[in-house]
Structure formats: C-alpha cells, structure tokens
Design a protein around this motif. Structure first.
Motif, PDB file in Angstrom:
ATOM      1  N   LEU A 148     -21.763  17.496 -60.918  1.00 16.69           N
ATOM      2  CA  LEU A 148     -21.403  18.882 -60.650  1.00 16.69           C
ATOM      3  C   LEU A 148     -22.528  19.884 -60.911  1.00 16.69           C
ATOM      4  N   PRO A 149     -23.316  19.767 -61.993  1.00 22.38           N
ATOM      5  CA  PRO A 149     -24.330  20.798 -62.259  1.00 22.38           C
ATOM      6  C   PRO A 149     -25.309  21.050 -61.112  1.00 22.38           C
ATOM      7  N   PRO A 150     -25.943  20.024 -60.506  1.00 23.00           N
ATOM      8  CA  PRO A 150     -26.838  20.339 -59.392  1.00 23.00           C
ATOM      9  C   PRO A 150     -26.112  20.917 -58.183  1.00 23.00           C
ATOM     10  N   ALA A 151     -24.853  20.512 -57.959  1.00 26.04           N
ATOM     11  CA  ALA A 151     -24.095  21.086 -56.843  1.00 26.04           C
ATOM     12  C   ALA A 151     -23.810  22.562 -57.094  1.00 26.04           C
ATOM     13  N   GLU A 152     -23.457  22.908 -58.332  1.00 23.73           N
ATOM     14  CA  GLU A 152     -23.228  24.316 -58.669  1.00 23.73           C
ATOM     15  C   GLU A 152     -24.519  25.113 -58.544  1.00 23.73           C
ATOM     16  N   ALA A 153     -25.643  24.500 -58.934  1.00 22.45           N
ATOM     17  CA  ALA A 153     -26.933  25.173 -58.808  1.00 22.45           C
ATOM     18  C   ALA A 153     -27.252  25.449 -57.343  1.00 22.45           C
ATOM     19  N   MET A 154     -27.003  24.479 -56.486  1.00 19.73           N
ATOM     20  CA  MET A 154     -27.215  24.696 -55.055  1.00 19.73           C
ATOM     21  C   MET A 154     -26.336  25.829 -54.540  1.00 19.73           C
ATOM     22  N   ALA A 155     -25.066  25.846 -54.960  1.00 19.72           N
ATOM     23  CA  ALA A 155     -24.160  26.903 -54.521  1.00 19.72           C
ATOM     24  C   ALA A 155     -24.684  28.279 -54.912  1.00 19.72           C
ATOM     25  N   CYS A 156     -25.422  28.353 -56.035  1.00 12.78           N
ATOM     26  CA  CYS A 156     -25.985  29.626 -56.505  1.00 12.78           C
ATOM     27  C   CYS A 156     -27.355  29.926 -55.909  1.00 12.78           C
ATOM     28  N   GLY A 157     -27.794  29.095 -54.957  1.00 12.72           N
ATOM     29  CA  GLY A 157     -29.053  29.362 -54.267  1.00 12.72           C
ATOM     30  C   GLY A 157     -30.285  28.842 -54.960  1.00 12.72           C
ATOM     31  N   CYS A 158     -30.139  27.966 -55.965  1.00 11.24           N
ATOM     32  CA  CYS A 158     -31.299  27.373 -56.619  1.00 11.24           C
ATOM     33  C   CYS A 158     -31.921  26.294 -55.732  1.00 11.24           C
ATOM     34  N   TYR A 159     -33.223  26.105 -55.895  1.00 12.47           N
ATOM     35  CA  TYR A 159     -33.886  24.948 -55.308  1.00 12.47           C
ATOM     36  C   TYR A 159     -33.824  23.848 -56.360  1.00 12.47           C
ATOM     37  N   VAL A 160     -33.134  22.758 -56.027  1.00 12.90           N
ATOM     38  CA  VAL A 160     -32.884  21.693 -56.998  1.00 12.90           C
ATOM     39  C   VAL A 160     -33.974  20.635 -56.897  1.00 12.90           C
ATOM     40  N   VAL A 161     -34.532  20.275 -58.048  1.00 10.65           N
ATOM     41  CA  VAL A 161     -35.546  19.224 -58.144  1.00 10.65           C
ATOM     42  C   VAL A 161     -35.052  18.216 -59.174  1.00 10.65           C
ATOM     43  N   GLY A 162     -35.057  16.929 -58.829  1.00 10.03           N
ATOM     44  CA  GLY A 162     -34.701  15.946 -59.843  1.00 10.03           C
ATOM     45  C   GLY A 162     -33.938  14.752 -59.328  1.00 10.03           C
ATOM     46  N   PHE A 163     -33.144  14.165 -60.224  1.00 10.21           N
ATOM     47  CA  PHE A 163     -32.434  12.911 -59.965  1.00 10.21           C
ATOM     48  C   PHE A 163     -31.047  13.195 -59.394  1.00 10.21           C
ATOM     49  N   HIS A 164     -30.636  12.409 -58.390  1.00  6.28           N
ATOM     50  CA  HIS A 164     -29.292  12.596 -57.837  1.00  6.28           C
ATOM     51  C   HIS A 164     -28.227  11.870 -58.652  1.00  6.28           C
ATOM     52  N   GLY A 165     -28.628  10.941 -59.528  1.00  2.00           N
ATOM     53  CA  GLY A 165     -27.666  10.274 -60.406  1.00  2.00           C
ATOM     54  C   GLY A 165     -26.622   9.457 -59.685  1.00  2.00           C
ATOM     55  N   GLN A 166     -26.904   8.995 -58.466  1.00  2.00           N
ATOM     56  CA  GLN A 166     -26.028   8.198 -57.621  1.00  2.00           C
ATOM     57  C   GLN A 166     -24.934   9.032 -56.976  1.00  2.00           C
ATOM     58  N   GLY A 167     -24.081   9.684 -57.750  1.00  2.00           N
ATOM     59  CA  GLY A 167     -22.990  10.458 -57.176  1.00  2.00           C
ATOM     60  C   GLY A 167     -23.463  11.603 -56.307  1.00  2.00           C
ATOM     61  N   GLY A 168     -24.646  12.137 -56.610  1.00  2.00           N
ATOM     62  CA  GLY A 168     -25.164  13.271 -55.851  1.00  2.00           C
ATOM     63  C   GLY A 168     -25.853  12.903 -54.554  1.00  2.00           C
ATOM     64  N   LYS A 169     -25.917  11.626 -54.249  1.00  2.00           N
ATOM     65  CA  LYS A 169     -26.596  11.209 -53.010  1.00  2.00           C
ATOM     66  C   LYS A 169     -25.999  11.876 -51.777  1.00  2.00           C
ATOM     67  N   GLU A 170     -24.705  12.160 -51.797  1.00  2.00           N
ATOM     68  CA  GLU A 170     -24.050  12.685 -50.605  1.00  2.00           C
ATOM     69  C   GLU A 170     -24.426  14.142 -50.314  1.00  2.00           C
ATOM     70  N   TYR A 171     -24.967  14.872 -51.290  1.00  2.00           N
ATOM     71  CA  TYR A 171     -25.354  16.255 -51.003  1.00  2.00           C
ATOM     72  C   TYR A 171     -26.823  16.551 -51.304  1.00  2.00           C
ATOM     73  N   PHE A 172     -27.571  15.609 -51.867  1.00  2.00           N
ATOM     74  CA  PHE A 172     -29.020  15.802 -52.017  1.00  2.00           C
ATOM     75  C   PHE A 172     -29.666  15.562 -50.654  1.00  2.00           C
ATOM     76  N   ASP A 173     -30.298  16.579 -50.130  1.00  2.00           N
ATOM     77  CA  ASP A 173     -30.877  16.508 -48.784  1.00  2.00           C
ATOM     78  C   ASP A 173     -32.294  17.078 -48.846  1.00  2.00           C
ATOM     79  N   PRO A 174     -33.292  16.350 -48.313  1.00  2.00           N
ATOM     80  CA  PRO A 174     -34.682  16.849 -48.370  1.00  2.00           C
ATOM     81  C   PRO A 174     -34.884  18.156 -47.629  1.00  2.00           C
TER      82      PRO A 174
END
Length: 375
Positions: free
Chosen positions: A261-287
């Motif tokens: 949830l934390p990186p998804a919430e960061a994306m929703a707030c307009g942050c540029y996310v850098v780091g590990f997707h932790g497996q579960g985040g693969k579905e929304y981590f996009d280059p």
C-alpha cells in the motif's frame, strides 16, 4: 564478558519479540451457536492494532461497503470498546464476547490467524482473508503446513494478482478470489503546485538494514544537498497523505507484500516512486511512471535516487509529469466502486445476497448488541 552479556540481552529481546508476535496471531474468541433462521452475517476478525496498519484499514473498508450494500457485517475485535482510531470511521465494530456466530454466518479470518484455524471448526462458514500471501505460513512449523490444506475453509480472498496466483498454486482445492485494494482519491491525490517538493519520503516499517545502508550511502556521497528526508511512521491517514504530497520522490522498501500500500499511496499523491515492488506491487509498478530496482541492489537504488533528484532540480514540472500519470493510473484502477462490485461478486459465490436494501454503516456498537449479534 561484555560480549556474553550483550548476546544474552539480544536473545532475551528476541524471545520477547517472538512472544509478542505469537500473541498477535491469536484470533478473537467468538462463541459459536446454532442457526437461528435469520439472514447470515459477515464477521471480519481483526487484530486490536494500536498503530496504523494497512490490513486493518482494508478490513474496516470491507465492512463499511458490505453494510452499505445491504449485508449485515461487522468488525470483530478482542477487546470491548476497541476501535482503530488513526483514520476517520464509524464502522460497525463489536467485541468477540458480544457475538454468537451461527452456522449460517460467515467468519472472515485474516491469514495471520492461520495457525489457529483448527479452533474454528464446527462453527460458522470460514473464509480466509489473505492480504499477505507471503505470511500464510507464519507461526507454523514446516511440518505443520499441510494442516492448512485440511482446514475447513470454504474460500480464500486476496488483494493482488501476485497473491492470487501464489495461493491458487498452493491451495489447489480451495476457490481463491481477488478483490481490489482501494486508494481514497479524496485523501490521496497530487498537490496543486509541483514546486517546493525537495523532499524524499519513505516508510520506516520495512527493510531496516537496506534502508539504513541506502540512506547512509546517499549521505556519504553528498549529492542531495538541500533535499530533506522524511520518515513516515505512526501518522494518521490524512497526515500520511500530506507528507507524501509535499515530497517529489518516494523510496519503496516493500518486501514480500501482498499488495504494498505505501508505494501505491505515494503514487496517488503524485510522487515518483523508486525502489522495490515487493512482489505484490508488480501489478502497478510501471517504468512509464516509476523506477523499479532489482531486489537488494543498493548501488542501483542509490544512483536512481540521485538521478531522480537531479531531474527534479532541472525541471520540476517535467519531472512531476510521471507522478501525475502514476496518480491517474492507480486512482482509476483502485477505487471504491470497483471494490463494491468485487465484494458483491465474491459473496454471491457463497450464496449471499444483500437483504433489506442499504444499511447504515454508522450503527452504534451499543445498538448492535440489542439487534441480533448474539446469535
């Protein structure tokens, strides 16, 4: 001598942490009774977590939506009077001692209680709510893992495509269903002005060792002059969103997460996310709008953070365009209307349909005790 005393102290501290974790995995004790002929109720067991927890927030949201849809649903805590307080809610909450679950009811059990599923036999229908597939066997010895296959679980509910595939491969004889996570766009949204956000945010509850090394490497290299670093911990939902909106970059230390949830919430707030997707985040981590780092590659992580900060310094508006794209993408996918449909579809597979039209999810705890929750 000093080394021996220090080692002994570490062992004592570890035993205390292990005991605390084990106690956290003991579910609320709900009395069982016989069917009464009334419509089935949906009871979500939930830990009495005094600190912010994404999993607890999800449970509360499910119960709110189910009540709005016309089901009879409640969050079941161990302690009477306990309620999660770090986000605004009027969710239907009951104490385990004030409920008698019948064989018509559905008891939704988080995966952290998996080691105690055998206690729940000969009672209500069981659904395992597995928000963290990588913690499915937590608290179980390897030789005990097969017992989960024999547990009387009617269905498994999970929150990411990664967890869905993993759980289906492990529990081949149990139906596994997906319901989406939700990002509240009224709380998690980009700022009006992209300038003045020379801050790097991260949560402090993941990967302590890697986080310490990364932040130390960045500090030692000295290429982030003028940038603030913000550790997000123990804040209310709205204060988390404010911290993220004021940051241009978010560092993801996700590790074997069900969704992340934390990186998804960061994306929703307009942050540029850098780091590990932790497996579960693969579905929304996009280059197209974030920077995925290979697991544990701290050198690549360090360089990516510095490159991102330099890009923001050159042109804040151009750099922030990726964050805006990320926000649009995740908010369009992880929304309440979609979760409503997911929940309706899932409970229909159990033969449950809404009754009596829309219910008030703000019903008081006191009222519930006199409107049929005791059997």
């Amino acid at each position: 001598m000093r080394r021996s005393v220090f080692a002994s102290a570490l062992r004592v501290a570890q035993r205390w942490r292990d005991a605390h974790a084990a106690s956290y995995r003991v579910p609320p004790v709900v009395p069982f009774g016989h069917a009464t002929g009334r419509p089935p109720r949906i009871l979500y067991l939930c830990p009495d977590s005094p600190t912010p927890s994404g999993g607890v927030r999800v449970i509360y949201r499910h119960v709110d939506l189910l009540n709005e849809l016309g089901f009879a649903a409640a969050v079941v805590h161990s302690r009477r009077g306990f309620r999660a307080h770090w986000f605004d809610n009027t969710t239907t909450v009951v104490a385990a001692a004030d409920v008698v679950a019948t064989t018509d009811d559905v008891l939704v059990v988080p995966e952290l209680y998996g080691a105690h599923l055998s206690r729940l036999q000969d009672g209500p229908r069981l659904v395992l709510f597995n928000q963290g597939a990588y913690y499915t066997f937590s608290g179980l010895r390897v030789e005990e893992a097969a017992a989960l296959r024999k547990a009387p679980v009617e269905a498994i509910l999970t929150i990411s495509e990664d967890s869905l595939q993993m759980l289906r491969s492990v529990f081949e004889d149990t139906p596994v269903h997906y319901v989406r996570s939700v990002l509240d766009g009224a709380i998690f949204h980009p700022p009006d002005d992209v300038r003045g956000r020379r801050r790097i945010a991260y949560v402090t509850t993941r990967r302590d060792v890697e986080r310490h090394h990364l932040l130390s490497m960045l500090e030692s290299r000295g290429r982030l002059s003028g940038w603030d670093r913000v550790g997000v911990e123990g804040l209310s939902e709205r204060h988390v969103a404010e911290a993220l909106r004021s940051s241009a970059i978010f560092l993801s230390f996700s590790a074997l997460d069900g969704f992340g949830l934390p990186p998804a919430e960061a994306m929703a707030c307009g942050c540029y996310v850098v780091g590990f997707h932790g497996q579960g985040g693969k579905e929304y981590f996009d280059p197209a709008y974030c920077r995925t780092i290979a697991d544990a590659d701290l050198l690549a992580f360090t360089r990516a953070v510095e490159e991102s900060a330099a890009a923001y310094d050159r042109d804040p508006e151009q750099f922030s365009a990726a964050g805006w794209q990320a926000s649009r993408t995740v908010l369009e996918r992880y929304h309440l209307a979609g979760l409503r449909e997911d929940l309706l579809a899932f409970y229909a597979t159990l033969g449950l349909e809404p009754v009596g039209g829309r219910r008030d999810s703000g019903t008081s705890d006191r009222g519930l005790r006199f409107t049929g929750w005791r059997g």
